[in-house]
Design a protein around this motif. Structure first.
Motif, PDB file in Angstrom:
ATOM      1  N   GLY A 198       0.780  -1.235   0.000  1.00 34.77           N
ATOM      2  CA  GLY A 198       0.000   0.000   0.000  1.00 34.77           C
ATOM      3  C   GLY A 198       0.805   1.274   0.000  1.00 34.77           C
ATOM      4  O   GLY A 198       0.231   2.359  -0.078  1.00 34.77           O
ATOM      5  N   SER A 199       2.108   1.196   0.072  1.00 34.98           N
ATOM      6  CA  SER A 199       2.935   2.407   0.078  1.00 34.98           C
ATOM      7  C   SER A 199       3.114   2.930  -1.344  1.00 34.98           C
ATOM      8  O   SER A 199       3.443   2.167  -2.252  1.00 34.98           O
ATOM      9  CB  SER A 199       4.317   2.107   0.662  1.00 34.98           C
ATOM     10  N   ILE A 200       2.897   4.219  -1.490  1.00 33.42           N
ATOM     11  CA  ILE A 200       3.089   4.851  -2.792  1.00 33.42           C
ATOM     12  C   ILE A 200       4.543   5.290  -2.883  1.00 33.42           C
ATOM     13  O   ILE A 200       5.027   6.043  -2.038  1.00 33.42           O
ATOM     14  CB  ILE A 200       2.133   6.045  -2.972  1.00 33.42           C
ATOM     15  N   ARG A 201       5.224   4.824  -3.900  1.00 28.87           N
ATOM     16  CA  ARG A 201       6.634   5.151  -4.101  1.00 28.87           C
ATOM     17  C   ARG A 201       6.793   5.885  -5.426  1.00 28.87           C
ATOM     18  O   ARG A 201       6.193   5.506  -6.432  1.00 28.87           O
ATOM     19  CB  ARG A 201       7.498   3.890  -4.123  1.00 28.87           C
ATOM     20  N   PHE A 202       7.629   6.905  -5.410  1.00 29.02           N
ATOM     21  CA  PHE A 202       7.844   7.703  -6.613  1.00 29.02           C
ATOM     22  C   PHE A 202       8.462   6.864  -7.725  1.00 29.02           C
ATOM     23  O   PHE A 202       8.122   7.032  -8.895  1.00 29.02           O
ATOM     24  CB  PHE A 202       8.729   8.911  -6.307  1.00 29.02           C
ATOM     25  N   TYR A 203       9.349   5.947  -7.387  1.00 31.84           N
ATOM     26  CA  TYR A 203      10.013   5.166  -8.431  1.00 31.84           C
ATOM     27  C   TYR A 203       9.038   4.249  -9.167  1.00 31.84           C
ATOM     28  O   TYR A 203       9.263   3.898 -10.321  1.00 31.84           O
ATOM     29  CB  TYR A 203      11.214   4.381  -7.878  1.00 31.84           C
TER      30      TYR A 203
END
Length: 144
Positions: free
Chosen positions: A68-73
């Motif tokens: 569930g974590s939004i990561r820029f990469y």
């Protein structure tokens, strides 16, 4: 530490592949629009469907692979995958989808014409017969 980097690089590759898939998915809609031009409202509805399906897919990637974590990469990977696809394969794949859509639309149109041919023929003959009956009734009424 190496395990985290391996997991992140795997997720980055998955996001690149998903970006390429989104490019292919968009070309399906674009080819359909070229084969069958239609009104702006339908184009807008197709775009909304595309955006919702792309968003659901991205949400699932975040949920399944990144808890569930939004990561820029990941977002960068999706954009890179789509950019690579549009820069390299899009023209060819779009032509293939145009050809496929033309085939599907031809088969569908032919099938519908075959299905509705007999009822249409029946209705036309029925209308002809009723017109003859109407003329006959008029002639009989005028004699009285």
């Amino acid at each position: 530490m190496a395990e985290i980097i391996t997991q992140q690089s795997g997720l980055f590759l998955i996001s690149i592949l998903y970006g390429g898939f989104l490019g292919i998915w968009y070309d399906v809609f674009r080819a359909f629009r070229k084969c069958r031009p239609h009104r702006d409202i339908l184009v807008h509805l197709e775009d909304i469907f595309y955006i919702l399906s792309a968003g659901v897919g991205l949400f699932l990637i975040f949920q399944i692979f990144n808890r569930g974590s939004i990561r820029f990469y990941v977002v960068f990977g999706v954009a890179s995958g789509a950019g690579l696809y549009f820069a390299s394969l899009s023209k060819v794949v779009e032509k293939v989808f145009e050809f496929l859509w033309q085939g599907v639309l031809f088969v569908l149109g032919t099938s519908l014409r075959c299905i509705f041919f007999l009822p249409k023929l029946f209705v036309k003959s029925l209308i002809k017969s009723l017109k003859k009956v109407k003329r006959t009734v008029k002639i009989i009424k005028s004699r009285k």
